[in-house]
Scaffold this active site. Structure first.
Site, mmCIF file in Angstrom:
data_model
loop_
_atom_site.group_PDB
_atom_site.id
_atom_site.type_symbol
_atom_site.label_atom_id
_atom_site.label_comp_id
_atom_site.label_asym_id
_atom_site.label_seq_id
_atom_site.Cartn_x
_atom_site.Cartn_y
_atom_site.Cartn_z
ATOM 1 N N ASP A 1 -3.395 -99.255 18.079
ATOM 2 C CA ASP A 1 -3.926 -98.039 17.444
ATOM 3 C C ASP A 1 -2.822 -97.510 16.544
ATOM 4 O O ASP A 1 -1.810 -96.985 17.034
ATOM 5 C CB ASP A 1 -4.310 -97.024 18.528
ATOM 6 N N GLU B 1 -14.856 -94.605 17.222
ATOM 7 C CA GLU B 1 -13.980 -95.415 18.066
ATOM 8 C C GLU B 1 -14.483 -95.580 19.500
ATOM 9 O O GLU B 1 -13.874 -95.069 20.447
ATOM 10 C CB GLU B 1 -12.576 -94.810 18.085
ATOM 11 N N HIS C 1 -5.942 -85.699 14.063
ATOM 12 C CA HIS C 1 -7.075 -84.995 14.669
ATOM 13 C C HIS C 1 -7.260 -83.751 13.830
ATOM 14 O O HIS C 1 -6.682 -82.696 14.109
ATOM 15 C CB HIS C 1 -6.789 -84.657 16.133
ATOM 16 N N HIS D 1 -3.245 -93.253 25.511
ATOM 17 C CA HIS D 1 -2.163 -92.892 24.610
ATOM 18 C C HIS D 1 -0.856 -93.558 25.042
ATOM 19 O O HIS D 1 0.193 -92.919 25.088
ATOM 20 C CB HIS D 1 -2.006 -91.372 24.533
ATOM 21 N N ASP E 1 -6.356 -93.935 10.654
ATOM 22 C CA ASP E 1 -6.371 -94.036 12.117
ATOM 23 C C ASP E 1 -7.258 -95.213 12.496
ATOM 24 O O ASP E 1 -8.477 -95.094 12.542
ATOM 25 C CB ASP E 1 -6.892 -92.723 12.712
ATOM 26 N N HIS F 1 -13.496 -91.165 26.679
ATOM 27 C CA HIS F 1 -13.157 -90.281 25.558
ATOM 28 C C HIS F 1 -14.352 -90.153 24.614
ATOM 29 O O HIS F 1 -15.385 -90.805 24.780
ATOM 30 C CB HIS F 1 -11.918 -90.789 24.810
ATOM 31 N N GLU G 1 -11.799 -99.003 16.226
ATOM 32 C CA GLU G 1 -11.826 -97.712 15.537
ATOM 33 C C GLU G 1 -11.769 -97.913 14.027
ATOM 34 O O GLU G 1 -10.882 -98.599 13.511
ATOM 35 C CB GLU G 1 -10.635 -96.862 15.984
ATOM 36 N N TYR H 1 -12.488 -99.618 29.037
ATOM 37 C CA TYR H 1 -11.184 -99.751 29.662
ATOM 38 C C TYR H 1 -11.400 -100.046 31.150
ATOM 39 O O TYR H 1 -11.829 -99.182 31.910
ATOM 40 C CB TYR H 1 -10.370 -98.470 29.478
ATOM 41 N N HIS I 1 -13.442 -88.247 15.818
ATOM 42 C CA HIS I 1 -12.906 -86.933 15.479
ATOM 43 C C HIS I 1 -12.735 -86.841 13.962
ATOM 44 O O HIS I 1 -12.703 -87.845 13.249
ATOM 45 C CB HIS I 1 -11.565 -86.693 16.181
ATOM 46 N N ASP J 1 23.412 -81.731 15.936
ATOM 47 C CA ASP J 1 23.304 -81.275 14.549
ATOM 48 C C ASP J 1 22.460 -82.216 13.691
ATOM 49 O O ASP J 1 22.655 -82.332 12.477
ATOM 50 C CB ASP J 1 24.699 -81.115 13.923
#
Length: 439
Positions: free
Chosen positions: A262, A386, A363, A245, A273, A352, A409, A390, A356, A39
């Site tokens: 991030d 950004e 986004h 992520h 962001d 990536h 970024e 990696y 954006h 609840d």
């Protein structure tokens, strides 16, 4: 809710009315409460489209907008939860249908209990319906019932809209271009977020945990009026920084590792962001310096392409060129620059996009192509930039590069003659980061 926001919403509704076909009506639902467990509910967050047009903060509401003379002097109507003394004791105060017209500049408001009859009456006789079908399940079912009521009552001279259009095609084009009011809020969100990143850099040290830095950032957000982050905060140290992520945020900060954060605050619905990458112990190693400087060079080179008439592709191509050349020079790639770019060999380290749209959604909405062509930048567009690299522990490279994840970024707004960086308060040169952490 600020009077300035309400006036903005009123202007937006008028623009939407003008862009709809004649004799049209639009129906926009608010968000619902979402169960977290048993609840209890998750903290409420208003639907972005509904917020954009109304500023109304409550769940379980509907906004109706018409440009038809059928409605008389009613161009906007709101259905909302009624005042209820017992419910308000348990769940908080409600605005109610009596106060909503004056407080939110709608022409009329009704209790939510009247939604089926009210919408049936309002839609009757309109030729066109603007509605985001598929976006909100309960409203899909409601609209189907309303339309069925109209179609099944020809003897009562009721007429259902003959055409239905996706309102997102109009509304999301509007949201792509930020007003001065919106940009002012985004500057505030950016400033809060910048200071939070600086606080995390100062707090970092070997032996602390990723969640300590996450807590530092969230505390700063809340203490400065941004009660929620705009998205799940990423604090990835060492090889965790190579997970785009990563949100577990539960590993100890190790000496000689980088940590990638991030994180961005949400203020009045608008997102910041920001990503920064820095050494846990305050000093970059030589391999870390080399890759970090390469990412920063790529970002700075791409900035020159953010201006009216340019495109994301042009900016991305510039960043990819710089990154690929640098990866070849450092020995992570081999061969000819053009061949590496054509074969997209860089994607094993930069997988990536460059950025954006940014706004009410992190986004944010808005098409990236128009008539099949890359969309050109125009003043008022806000976006992230950004680039990253990696190099995971499983990469087939010299071991000195492994476990290094870097992203830088920033948030920018396109201006009449170029761009403005909203997030440049956070240090990002190697010298500035090391000086901040040393002091």
């Amino acid at each position: 809710m600020s009077s300035e926001l309400i006036k903005e919403c009123t202007k937006r509704r008028q623009i939407l009315r003008e862009r709809m076909l004649p004799n049209s009506i639009a129906v926009i639902p608010a968000a619902n409460m979402v169960t977290r467990s048993n609840d209890t509910e998750f903290p409420f967050r208003q639907d972005s489209d509904f917020h954009y047009l109304s500023g109304f903060p409550e769940a379980d509401a509907y906004l109706v907008i018409s440009n038809s003379p059928l409605m008389g002097d009613v161009f906007s109507a709101l259905f909302c939860l009624p005042k209820d003394e017992l419910a308000e004791i348990w769940q908080g105060r409600r605005i109610g249908a009596e106060a909503a017209p004056a407080d939110y500049e709608v022409d009329i408001a009704h209790p939510l209990d009247d939604i089926l009859v009210g919408l049936t009456s309002y839609l009757n006789g309109h030729e066109n319906l603007y509605f985001a079908r598929g976006h909100h399940g309960p409203s899909d079912a409601l609209m189907d019932e309303v339309l069925a009521n109209l179609r099944n009552a020809p003897k009562q001279s009721k007429i259902a809209p003959s055409c239905e259009f996706d309102i997102r095609l109009l509304l999301h084009e509007m949201r792509l271009f930020k007003s001065d009011f919106e940009i002012s809020i985004m500057r505030q969100a950016a400033e809060i977020s910048c200071d939070a990143h600086i606080a995390a850099m100062k707090y970092s040290e070997v032996g602390k945990n990723e969640f300590h830095l996450e807590a530092t950032i969230h505390h700063h957000f809340a203490m400065h009026g941004a009660k929620s982050p705009a998205y799940s905060t990423i604090v990835g140290s060492g090889d965790n920084g190579c997970i785009l992520h990563y949100t577990e945020n539960n590993c100890e900060l190790q000496d000689n590792n980088l940590v990638l954060i991030d994180a961005g605050a949400e203020l009045q619905g608008y997102a910041a962001d920001i990503t920064r990458t820095f050494p846990v112990n305050g000093r970059f190693s030589e391999p870390q310096k080399a890759l970090y400087q390469l990412v920063l060079d790529a970002q700075l080179a791409s900035f020159a392409m953010f201006k009216p008439g340019s495109t994301f592709k042009a900016a991305s191509d510039k960043a990819i060129e710089v990154l690929t050349r640098g990866l070849i020079e450092l020995g992570l790639l081999s061969g000819d620059l053009e061949d590496n770019i054509e074969q997209q060999n860089y994607r094993q380290f930069f997988m990536h996009g460059l950025g954006h749209w940014l706004g009410l959604d992190v986004h944010d909405v808005g098409n990236y192509k128009v008539a099949g062509a890359d969309r050109e930048f125009e003043p008022g567009m806000v976006m992230t930039v950004e680039p990253g690299l990696y190099v995971s522990e499983t990469a087939e490279v010299d071991p000195k590069w492994k476990g290094i994840g870097i992203r830088i970024e920033d948030n920018i707004v396109i201006t009449e003659d170029g761009y403005e960086v909203l997030t440049d308060k956070v240090p990002k040169t190697i010298a500035d980061i090391e000086n901040l952490m040393a002091n």
